[in-house]
Design a protein around this motif. Structure first.
Motif, PDB file in Angstrom:
ATOM      1  N   THR A   8      21.290  -6.632 -23.272  1.00 10.15           N
ATOM      2  CA  THR A   8      21.474  -8.066 -22.651  1.00 10.15           C
ATOM      3  C   THR A   8      20.480  -8.382 -21.621  1.00 10.15           C
ATOM      4  O   THR A   8      20.390  -9.689 -20.900  1.00 10.15           O
ATOM      5  N   GLU A   9      19.523  -7.581 -21.172  1.00 11.84           N
ATOM      6  CA  GLU A   9      18.745  -7.610 -20.329  1.00 11.84           C
ATOM      7  C   GLU A   9      17.691  -9.208 -20.372  1.00 11.84           C
ATOM      8  O   GLU A   9      17.624  -9.716 -21.644  1.00 11.84           O
ATOM      9  N   LYS A  10      17.226  -9.628 -19.430  1.00  9.18           N
ATOM     10  CA  LYS A  10      16.544 -10.903 -19.704  1.00  9.18           C
ATOM     11  C   LYS A  10      15.615 -10.834 -20.448  1.00  9.18           C
ATOM     12  O   LYS A  10      15.539 -12.020 -20.992  1.00  9.18           O
ATOM     13  N   GLN A  13      17.006 -11.677 -23.776  1.00  6.71           N
ATOM     14  CA  GLN A  13      17.516 -12.980 -24.016  1.00  6.71           C
ATOM     15  C   GLN A  13      16.744 -14.093 -24.451  1.00  6.71           C
ATOM     16  O   GLN A  13      16.678 -15.230 -24.895  1.00  6.71           O
ATOM     17  N   GLU A  14      15.279 -13.982 -23.971  1.00  4.52           N
ATOM     18  CA  GLU A  14      14.370 -14.947 -24.501  1.00  4.52           C
ATOM     19  C   GLU A  14      14.199 -15.158 -25.760  1.00  4.52           C
ATOM     20  O   GLU A  14      13.390 -15.963 -26.425  1.00  4.52           O
ATOM     21  N   LYS A  22      23.248 -17.009 -26.666  1.00  4.98           N
ATOM     22  CA  LYS A  22      22.717 -16.789 -25.131  1.00  4.98           C
ATOM     23  C   LYS A  22      23.704 -17.036 -24.172  1.00  4.98           C
ATOM     24  O   LYS A  22      23.671 -16.193 -23.334  1.00  4.98           O
ATOM     25  N   LYS A  23      24.709 -17.686 -24.368  1.00  5.51           N
ATOM     26  CA  LYS A  23      25.830 -17.970 -23.193  1.00  5.51           C
ATOM     27  C   LYS A  23      26.656 -16.667 -23.020  1.00  5.51           C
ATOM     28  O   LYS A  23      26.956 -16.144 -21.932  1.00  5.51           O
ATOM     29  N   VAL A  25      25.888 -13.637 -24.228  1.00  7.58           N
ATOM     30  CA  VAL A  25      25.021 -12.516 -23.597  1.00  7.58           C
ATOM     31  C   VAL A  25      24.708 -12.629 -22.277  1.00  7.58           C
ATOM     32  O   VAL A  25      24.747 -11.664 -21.244  1.00  7.58           O
ATOM     33  N   GLN A  26      24.688 -13.616 -21.610  1.00  3.57           N
ATOM     34  CA  GLN A  26      24.163 -14.077 -20.269  1.00  3.57           C
ATOM     35  C   GLN A  26      25.477 -13.376 -19.259  1.00  3.57           C
ATOM     36  O   GLN A  26      25.325 -12.926 -18.327  1.00  3.57           O
ATOM     37  N   LYS A  27      26.559 -13.953 -19.855  1.00  2.60           N
ATOM     38  CA  LYS A  27      27.834 -13.498 -19.232  1.00  2.60           C
ATOM     39  C   LYS A  27      28.115 -12.194 -19.383  1.00  2.60           C
ATOM     40  O   LYS A  27      28.332 -11.554 -18.103  1.00  2.60           O
ATOM     41  N   ASN A  29      26.092  -9.722 -19.346  1.00  2.00           N
ATOM     42  CA  ASN A  29      24.881  -9.092 -18.730  1.00  2.00           C
ATOM     43  C   ASN A  29      25.299  -9.370 -17.144  1.00  2.00           C
ATOM     44  O   ASN A  29      25.351  -8.363 -16.445  1.00  2.00           O
ATOM     45  N   THR A  30      25.794 -10.454 -16.798  1.00  2.00           N
ATOM     46  CA  THR A  30      26.197 -10.774 -15.403  1.00  2.00           C
ATOM     47  C   THR A  30      27.317  -9.718 -14.939  1.00  2.00           C
ATOM     48  O   THR A  30      27.511  -9.127 -13.979  1.00  2.00           O
TER      49      THR A  30
END
Length: 133
Positions: A8-10, A13-14, A22-23, A25-27, A29-30
């Motif tokens: 899930t690293e930034k 995400q690209e 994306k939503k 994966v971002q959550k 990852n955080t």
């Protein structure tokens, strides 16, 4: 857990094509980075080694995900995340009951609902990605 963070690293995400992926994966990852921070501190305090890179079969899974493009990337990523967050949930459930370390037990008990949510979110996003063309 380190594998989930790597998935899930930034940079990964690209490559995500779908907003729902994306939503999620971002959550994930955080949340995993927060949990990792707490567990890494405990490991450091007790001189335990923590992974610094992905190895073994996780490395080949990461490579397969990284090579995919477009919606296929989303599907491969979410397939891996669904499995890994499910495994993480099982580990947290087990550790919350049987960990010998009171510090680890506290961290996993505090984060278990979040980890369950990550597994649910990954599965939900995987089903949405399967519907996408």
């Amino acid at each position: 857990m380190f594998f989930v963070i790597s998935l899930t690293e930034k940079k990964k995400q690209e490559s995500i094509a779908l907003a729902s992926t994306k939503k999620a994966v971002q959550k994930i990852n955080t949340d995993t980075n927060k949990i990792w921070g707490e567990l890494a501190k405990i490991a450091s305090d007790t001189n335990e080694k923590i992974p610094a890179e992905v190895t073994g079969s996780d490395k080949s899974k990461l490579s397969r995900v990284s090579k995919a493009e477009g919606n296929k990337f989303d599907k491969e990523l979410l397939k891996a995340l669904t499995k890994e967050t499910g495994d993480l949930e099982k580990w947290f459930e087990s550790a919350s009951k049987s960990s010998q370390s009171p510090e680890v037990k506290t961290v996993v008990q505090n984060w278990l609902p979040t980890v369950r949510g990550m597994a649910t979110e990954a599965s939900k996003a995987e089903k949405e990605a399967a519907k996408a063309k």
